[in-house]
Enzyme design. Structure first.
Site, PDB file in Angstrom:
ATOM      1  CE  LYS A 159      -3.896  -2.229   2.236  1.00 64.07           C
ATOM      2  NZ  LYS A 159      -4.544  -2.634   3.471  1.00 64.07           N
ATOM      3  CD  GLN A 164      -3.772  -4.487   6.493  1.00 60.59           C
ATOM      4  OE1 GLN A 164      -3.654  -3.521   5.746  1.00 60.59           O
ATOM      5  NE2 GLN A 164      -4.378  -5.601   6.117  1.00 60.59           N
ATOM      6  CG  ASP A 219     -10.330  -0.450   4.740  1.00 61.28           C
ATOM      7  OD1 ASP A 219     -10.009  -0.715   3.566  1.00 61.28           O
ATOM      8  OD2 ASP A 219      -9.729  -0.856   5.738  1.00 61.28           O
TER       9      ASP A 219
END
Ligand code: NAP
Length: 281
Positions: A52, A96, A119
């Site tokens: 990422k 995460q 997200d």
């Protein structure tokens, strides 16, 4: 059969996003910023976060990774999220997953300002997506959606079957297809006759976690089949779709690896840029 090349599509998307970041920089004199919080030392999470960060840097985003050991207190993480929520240089925040057991995942998700929730997991974004309003969209289904649209720009009236109803994949995928005026059936582990459901579909999205569940004779000719699954087997990584069998029937199919996976990170960058743009209005 069209082999849907996710690597190529993701590279094209990243190139578009890079141009967009450059334009935003000249217009606003600043660039979107993505902050990722990584807790613990699980290898897959570390690999994802490294990828990422690399991709974010490649398109010109400001990127930061905050690392904690897996014994970090929940309070410390929540306080850091509050700090990032009020930091104007941070456009997107991602924690995460998975988290260590002593940290409440839902509390963490809900602590993130919905306007920075790249997200798309915050209940506000989930609700906005299902109401058809503007929202952050979870990255993997967004990637699937963009791949499907490349093959078939007009989805109106198509029959879609989504296999799996997770909050991460199946449910948001269903909302995206509904928004495109598909007639959507969402299936799960209690569905009576999955093969019969799939045989009705013009579009199948499989997000289950069972190796090669969707077989060749489950797929009608000319269906578009998107395989989200990533399953480790003795024969290597395979998807939720039996590639060799389904490729004989389908009009288009994503490979595993090299299909949906690469689009997920590219869509995270897109979400970060979209959060930044909304914050500048
Ligand atoms: P998940 O949370 O475990 O959900 C799996 C879903 O599949 C559940 O809704 C479950 O039904 C359903 N299911 C289980 N057995 C089934 C069966 N026999 N028939 C029909 N449905 C069945 O999984 P997930 O997080 O969505 O992930 C799914 C797969 O995608 C995994 O392989 C994961 O590694 C992969 N993945 C890939 C990416 C990517 O970037 N490519 C990203 C995320 C995940 P119930 O609700 O009834 O239990």
């Amino acid at each position: 059969m069209i082999l849907i090349d996710g690597k190529k599509a993701a590279a094209e998307l990243r190139a578009e996003l890079k141009e967009e970041v450059a334009e935003l920089k000249s217009k606003h004199n600043k660039v979107p910023g993505l902050t990722v919080i990584l807790i613990g030392d699980l290898t897959p999470s570390q690999i994802y976060v490294r990828n990422k960060e690399k991709s974010a840097n490649e398109v010109g985003l400001k990127s930061e990774v905050i690392k904690y050991s897996d014994s970090v207190e929940e309070k410390t993480v929540l306080e850091k999220i509050q700090e990032l929520n009020s930091d104007e240089t941070v456009s997107g925040i991602l924690v995460q997953l998975p988290l260590p057991k002593h940290i409440d995942k839902q509390k963490v998700i809900e602590a993130i300002d919905p306007s920075k929730d790249v997200d798309g997991f915050h209940p506000m974004n989930v609700g906005n997506l299902s109401s058809g309003y503007e929202s952050s969209i979870p990255c993997t289904p967004l990637g699937c959606y963009l791949l499907i649209k490349k093959i078939e720009p007009n989805l109106s009236g198509k029959k879609a079957v989504v296999v799996g109803r997770s909050n991460l994949n199946g449910k948001p995928m269903t909302q995206l297809l509904l928004k495109e005026n598909c007639t959507v059936t969402i299936t799960h582990s209690k569905t009576k006759d999955l093969k019969a459901e799939c045989l009705e579909a013009d579009i199948i999205v499989a997000a289950v976690g069972i190796p090669e569940l969707v077989r060749g004779d489950w797929v009608k000719k000319d269906a578009i089949v998107i395989d989200v699954g990533i399953n480790k087997t003795d024969n290597g990584i395979v998807g939720d779709v039996h590639f060799d069998e389904v490729s004989k029937n389908a009009k288009a199919l994503t490979p595993v690896p090299g299909g949906v996976g690469p689009m997920t990170i590219a869509c995270l960058l897109k979400n970060t840029i979209d959060c930044f743009k909304r914050s500048q209005i």
